[in-house]
Design a protein around this motif. Structure first.
Motif, mmCIF file in Angstrom:
data_model
loop_
_atom_site.group_PDB
_atom_site.id
_atom_site.type_symbol
_atom_site.label_atom_id
_atom_site.label_comp_id
_atom_site.label_asym_id
_atom_site.label_seq_id
_atom_site.Cartn_x
_atom_site.Cartn_y
_atom_site.Cartn_z
ATOM 1 N N GLY A 162 44.859 35.744 34.956
ATOM 2 C CA GLY A 162 44.032 36.943 34.692
ATOM 3 C C GLY A 162 42.659 36.970 35.531
ATOM 4 N N SER A 163 42.270 35.678 35.911
ATOM 5 C CA SER A 163 41.167 35.542 36.798
ATOM 6 C C SER A 163 41.374 35.956 38.130
ATOM 7 N N LEU A 164 42.678 35.903 38.606
ATOM 8 C CA LEU A 164 43.220 36.039 39.804
ATOM 9 C C LEU A 164 43.203 37.705 40.234
ATOM 10 N N LEU A 165 43.924 38.366 38.911
ATOM 11 C CA LEU A 165 44.091 39.832 38.952
ATOM 12 C C LEU A 165 42.595 40.362 38.928
ATOM 13 N N LYS A 166 41.590 39.726 38.471
ATOM 14 C CA LYS A 166 40.146 40.387 38.602
ATOM 15 C C LYS A 166 39.586 40.231 39.970
ATOM 16 N N GLU A 167 40.032 39.451 40.766
ATOM 17 C CA GLU A 167 39.314 39.317 42.055
ATOM 18 C C GLU A 167 39.883 40.434 42.898
ATOM 19 N N ARG A 168 38.749 40.907 43.636
ATOM 20 C CA ARG A 168 38.746 42.253 44.406
ATOM 21 C C ARG A 168 39.498 41.708 45.827
ATOM 22 N N ASP A 169 39.111 40.587 46.232
ATOM 23 C CA ASP A 169 39.870 40.251 47.548
ATOM 24 C C ASP A 169 41.121 39.589 47.440
ATOM 25 N N GLN A 171 44.837 38.743 47.644
ATOM 26 C CA GLN A 171 46.144 39.435 48.407
ATOM 27 C C GLN A 171 47.079 40.337 47.488
ATOM 28 N N LEU A 172 47.418 41.503 47.805
ATOM 29 C CA LEU A 172 48.352 42.327 47.003
ATOM 30 C C LEU A 172 49.412 41.431 46.559
ATOM 31 N N GLN A 173 50.092 40.888 47.539
ATOM 32 C CA GLN A 173 51.318 39.913 46.895
ATOM 33 C C GLN A 173 51.081 39.178 45.961
ATOM 34 N N SER A 174 50.058 38.387 46.135
ATOM 35 C CA SER A 174 49.679 37.326 45.179
ATOM 36 C C SER A 174 49.338 38.240 43.758
ATOM 37 N N LYS A 175 48.886 39.270 43.685
ATOM 38 C CA LYS A 175 48.613 40.057 42.614
ATOM 39 C C LYS A 175 49.829 40.687 42.014
ATOM 40 N N ARG A 176 50.688 40.897 42.768
ATOM 41 C CA ARG A 176 52.053 41.405 42.175
ATOM 42 C C ARG A 176 52.558 40.112 41.649
ATOM 43 N N GLU A 177 52.663 38.993 42.247
ATOM 44 C CA GLU A 177 53.180 37.821 41.625
ATOM 45 C C GLU A 177 52.444 37.369 40.548
ATOM 46 N N ALA A 178 51.493 37.517 40.253
ATOM 47 C CA ALA A 178 50.511 37.412 39.007
ATOM 48 C C ALA A 178 50.949 38.034 37.697
ATOM 49 N N ASN A 179 51.136 39.419 38.053
ATOM 50 C CA ASN A 179 51.645 40.247 37.142
ATOM 51 C C ASN A 179 52.846 40.062 36.774
ATOM 52 N N ARG A 180 53.797 39.593 37.703
ATOM 53 C CA ARG A 180 55.208 38.953 37.241
ATOM 54 C C ARG A 180 55.272 37.937 36.403
#
Length: 188
Positions: A162-169, A171-180
């Protein structure tokens, strides 16, 4: 001075998206100066970023022949070969960590993630938690979340993701993985 010029040109090409030209520049330079281990290390990392694993492995090993304690070569080689030789990857990761990598979040992440993937989750978690504390690297946080999931620490994993998804900077790939990963935790 010529070495610095070749490295600067390769870095400029690399950051500009011309990785193949960066490889050619470094290969050409190394034809004239085979002993330039810094250029060889940069070439290995560039090969690795292009998923040219055998070339990257060859050059990392050449660096290690000259400098067996080179932390970057040890760490990157551990990452590179994990899927094909996890035992050797652990050896390289441990050596990188012992040779000054304790203060390096990327090296601690590599060793922690290798340990977790080999079933030594608690040992790995200790390193991953320390690596993630001050790091802004989203990949380290993904590794921490995955290890937490392995350990059954789903609430903490959700918090990290959740905190990773809130970080503006991040990486998009990491945000996708976090969502998954978050989605897989919601299903359970």
């Amino acid at each position: 001075a010529r070495s610095q010029l070749a490295l600067k040109l390769a870095a400029s090409l690399n950051s500009g998206g011309s990785k193949k030209m960066a490889v050619r520049t470094l290969e050409d330079w190394l034809q004239s100066d085979r002993a330039d281990m810094h250029a060889r290390l940069v070439l290995a990392a560039t090969y690795q970023s292009l998923d040219r694993k055998s070339e990257a492995e060859q050059h990392y090993k050449m660096v290690l022949e000259e400098d067996p304690d080179n932390m970057m070569a040890l760490n990157n080689l551990a990452i590179l070969i994990y899927d094909t030789d996890s035992k050797a990857a652990l050896t390289y990761a441990k050596k990188a960590y012992e040779n000054g990598g304790r203060a390096n979040a990327f090296v601690a992440d590599t060793l922690g993630w290798v340990l977790a993937r080999q079933g030594k989750v608690e040992q790995g978690l200790k390193l991953l938690r320390n690596a993630a504390v001050d790091s802004r690297n989203s990949e380290i946080k993904i590794h921490l979340a995955r290890a937490l999931i392995m350990a059954g620490e789903k609430d903490e994993a959700k918090s990290v993701l959740g905190s990773l998804l809130k970080e503006r900077d991040a990486q998009l790939q990491s945000k996708r993985e976090a969502n998954r990963l978050l989605g897989s935790l919601q299903d359970k």
